[in-house]
Design a protein around this motif. Structure first.
Motif, PDB file in Angstrom:
ATOM      1  N   SER A  26      24.555  -8.634  59.485  1.00 42.17           N
ATOM      2  CA  SER A  26      25.517  -9.623  59.953  1.00 42.17           C
ATOM      3  C   SER A  26      26.481  -8.820  60.585  1.00 42.17           C
ATOM      4  N   THR A  27      26.809  -8.881  61.947  1.00 42.25           N
ATOM      5  CA  THR A  27      27.762  -8.313  62.691  1.00 42.25           C
ATOM      6  C   THR A  27      28.854  -9.251  63.267  1.00 42.25           C
ATOM      7  N   ARG A  28      29.853  -8.684  63.971  1.00 34.32           N
ATOM      8  CA  ARG A  28      30.905  -9.577  64.872  1.00 34.32           C
ATOM      9  C   ARG A  28      31.186  -8.983  66.161  1.00 34.32           C
ATOM     10  N   ALA A  29      31.205  -9.828  67.272  1.00 33.99           N
ATOM     11  CA  ALA A  29      31.404  -9.274  68.640  1.00 33.99           C
ATOM     12  C   ALA A  29      32.168 -10.376  69.340  1.00 33.99           C
ATOM     13  N   GLU A  30      33.348 -10.113  69.773  1.00 30.41           N
ATOM     14  CA  GLU A  30      33.962 -11.339  70.668  1.00 30.41           C
ATOM     15  C   GLU A  30      34.052 -12.560  69.921  1.00 30.41           C
ATOM     16  N   GLU A  31      34.439 -12.577  68.720  1.00 32.91           N
ATOM     17  CA  GLU A  31      34.450 -13.599  67.626  1.00 32.91           C
ATOM     18  C   GLU A  31      33.376 -14.421  67.709  1.00 32.91           C
ATOM     19  N   LYS A  32      32.348 -13.964  67.483  1.00 33.91           N
ATOM     20  CA  LYS A  32      30.857 -14.586  67.527  1.00 33.91           C
ATOM     21  C   LYS A  32      30.094 -13.674  66.482  1.00 33.91           C
ATOM     22  N   PRO A  91      27.830  -5.082  66.325  1.00 30.88           N
ATOM     23  CA  PRO A  91      26.551  -4.825  66.298  1.00 30.88           C
ATOM     24  C   PRO A  91      26.011  -3.422  66.737  1.00 30.88           C
ATOM     25  N   LEU A  92      26.866  -2.464  67.796  1.00 32.29           N
ATOM     26  CA  LEU A  92      26.435  -1.201  67.870  1.00 32.29           C
ATOM     27  C   LEU A  92      26.370  -0.567  66.618  1.00 32.29           C
ATOM     28  N   GLU A  93      27.313  -0.668  65.757  1.00 32.35           N
ATOM     29  CA  GLU A  93      27.262   0.115  64.598  1.00 32.35           C
ATOM     30  C   GLU A  93      26.097  -0.178  63.780  1.00 32.35           C
ATOM     31  N   ALA A  94      25.677  -1.528  63.589  1.00 39.09           N
ATOM     32  CA  ALA A  94      24.482  -1.855  62.877  1.00 39.09           C
ATOM     33  C   ALA A  94      23.083  -1.241  63.372  1.00 39.09           C
ATOM     34  N   MET A  95      23.076  -1.144  64.589  1.00 39.73           N
ATOM     35  CA  MET A  95      22.079  -0.576  65.248  1.00 39.73           C
ATOM     36  C   MET A  95      22.022   0.927  64.599  1.00 39.73           C
ATOM     37  N   ASP A  96      23.126   1.527  64.969  1.00 41.83           N
ATOM     38  CA  ASP A  96      22.990   3.009  64.415  1.00 41.83           C
ATOM     39  C   ASP A  96      22.674   2.984  63.025  1.00 41.83           C
ATOM     40  N   TRP A  97      23.042   2.289  62.230  1.00 39.44           N
ATOM     41  CA  TRP A  97      22.713   2.107  60.773  1.00 39.44           C
ATOM     42  C   TRP A  97      21.163   2.100  60.468  1.00 39.44           C
ATOM     43  N   ILE A  98      20.374   1.344  61.558  1.00 39.97           N
ATOM     44  CA  ILE A  98      19.014   1.138  61.461  1.00 39.97           C
ATOM     45  C   ILE A  98      18.433   2.311  61.914  1.00 39.97           C
ATOM     46  N   TYR A 113      23.958 -17.546  70.359  1.00 39.40           N
ATOM     47  CA  TYR A 113      25.217 -17.168  70.779  1.00 39.40           C
ATOM     48  C   TYR A 113      25.929 -17.981  71.719  1.00 39.40           C
ATOM     49  N   GLY A 114      25.179 -18.687  72.618  1.00 37.34           N
ATOM     50  CA  GLY A 114      25.731 -19.381  73.835  1.00 37.34           C
ATOM     51  C   GLY A 114      26.281 -18.479  74.767  1.00 37.34           C
ATOM     52  N   ASP A 115      26.067 -17.241  74.875  1.00 36.26           N
ATOM     53  CA  ASP A 115      26.765 -16.361  75.710  1.00 36.26           C
ATOM     54  C   ASP A 115      25.682 -15.079  76.137  1.00 36.26           C
ATOM     55  N   ASP A 116      25.127 -15.381  76.998  1.00 37.91           N
ATOM     56  CA  ASP A 116      24.117 -14.209  77.726  1.00 37.91           C
ATOM     57  C   ASP A 116      24.776 -13.271  78.052  1.00 37.91           C
ATOM     58  N   ARG A 117      25.788 -13.394  78.811  1.00 34.67           N
ATOM     59  CA  ARG A 117      26.837 -12.149  79.207  1.00 34.67           C
ATOM     60  C   ARG A 117      27.139 -11.235  78.077  1.00 34.67           C
ATOM     61  N   VAL A 158      25.518 -11.029  75.227  1.00 32.36           N
ATOM     62  CA  VAL A 158      24.042 -10.349  74.699  1.00 32.36           C
ATOM     63  C   VAL A 158      23.652  -9.271  75.646  1.00 32.36           C
ATOM     64  N   GLU A 159      23.828  -9.313  76.913  1.00 30.83           N
ATOM     65  CA  GLU A 159      23.491  -8.225  77.997  1.00 30.83           C
ATOM     66  C   GLU A 159      24.366  -7.160  77.794  1.00 30.83           C
ATOM     67  N   GLU A 160      25.645  -7.521  77.323  1.00 30.50           N
ATOM     68  CA  GLU A 160      26.652  -6.233  77.405  1.00 30.50           C
ATOM     69  C   GLU A 160      26.180  -5.427  75.954  1.00 30.50           C
ATOM     70  N   ILE A 161      25.965  -6.110  75.111  1.00 30.51           N
ATOM     71  CA  ILE A 161      25.604  -5.578  73.578  1.00 30.51           C
ATOM     72  C   ILE A 161      24.265  -4.781  73.957  1.00 30.51           C
ATOM     73  N   ILE A 162      23.252  -5.259  74.674  1.00 30.68           N
ATOM     74  CA  ILE A 162      22.221  -4.511  75.180  1.00 30.68           C
ATOM     75  C   ILE A 162      22.455  -3.168  75.968  1.00 30.68           C
TER      76      ILE A 162
END
Length: 287
Positions: A70-76, A181-188, A203-207, A209-213
């Motif tokens: 579970s992570t959090r980004a931009e209030e989501k 999310p970036l921290e969780a990816m590092d942990w994994i 998440y209703g926010d593809d922008r 999602v792509e930013e996280i990618i």
């Protein structure tokens, strides 16, 4: 999805978090459904993986060790799936324990908020509604609280409990600070695993999602999910291809709760053996 003999449901939950089945029961059900394998991806815990591996070995069902962080980004709330981490990695286990402590605090606050609304409910009643003691490494989630609300007569069913009290934006919902999310990816990845963005359509926010990618460079994205329709599958497959991500998929099966299958039936969404092999090879390159 191309139909092949070997099907793998890469997103399932057991009662180590908020699923209804024991890990062994989940593996047996996978066999009954004709699946070649499943991933065990409980929320912020690896507690169900070893039991599933043992039962999978006994029955000839491939078990992919996993976790959903579970992570959090931009209030989501953003969920990151991890496949093939070293389940004995002490650092990862400690990190997940810290997340479960946050989840416990959140549960306490949600119970308090429900009490402020006039609902007579306690954490002991939430655990009692499970019908068994909470084991070490397991975690409570909103579905457990929803169960108690139904048992207490405050909601008709699981969906009603979420719609009235527990969904994001409802009066019983609480959000606490979480890792990014970036921290969780590092942990994994630091534990030798493969990081995948779970159910981007929720998440209703593809922008975002792509930013996280772009920032986190995950290894994959969950294209096929019970809450994704054909348009979402097409969109996220295109996103996967554009960023060279492994396209994964799974039902997000939680079992049957209050007569309702939460998200989707086991095996209703799946990937084929080539995707699993790709994930394995990616993880092996980190060991």
């Amino acid at each position: 999805m191309e139909t092949e003999t070997k099907r793998y449901d890469m997103h399932t939950h057991t009662r180590a978090s908020d699923g209804m089945n024991s890990p062994s029961e989940q593996v047996r059900l996978a066999g009954e459904r004709g699946l070649a394998g499943i991933a065990i991806t409980d929320h912020d815990t690896l507690a169900g993986v070893k039991e599933a591996l043992e039962e999978g070995s006994r029955l000839g069902i491939a078990i992919v060790p996993g976790v959903e962080i579970s992570t959090r980004a931009e209030e989501k709330d953003i969920h990151i799936l991890g496949y093939y981490p070293d389940i004995d990695n002490e650092q990862l286990q400690q990190r997940l324990a810290s997340l479960r402590a946050t989840r416990d605090s959140r549960n306490d606050l949600m119970i308090a908020r429900l009490q402020e609304l006039g609902l007579e409910i306690t954490l002991d009643e939430v655990i009692a509604a499970m019908g068994r003691p909470l084991r070490s490494g397991e975690s409570l989630g909103r579905p457990h609280i929803a169960d108690a609300l139904v048992h207490k007569g405050y909601a008709r069913d699981l969906r009603d409990a979420f719609d009235r009290y527990l969904a994001e934006g409802k009066p019983g919902y609480v959000s606490l600070p979480r890792i990014a999310p970036l921290e969780a990816m590092d942990w994994i990845r630091e534990a030798g695993g493969v990081a995948v963005i779970a159910h981007p359509g929720l998440y209703g926010d593809d922008r975002l999602v792509e930013e996280i990618i772009l920032q986190g460079r995950p290894d994959g994205i969950e294209v096929y999910h019970s809450d994704h329709g054909p348009d979402e599958e097409k969109r996220y497959m295109a996103l996967a291809m554009r960023h060279a991500l492994i396209p994964t998929g799974g039902s997000d099966y939680h079992g049957v709760r209050q007569g309702e299958v939460f998200h989707g039936e086991l095996g209703s969404k799946y990937v084929t053996a080539d995707i699993v092999q790709h994930l394995q090879e990616k993880a092996a390159s980190r060991s």
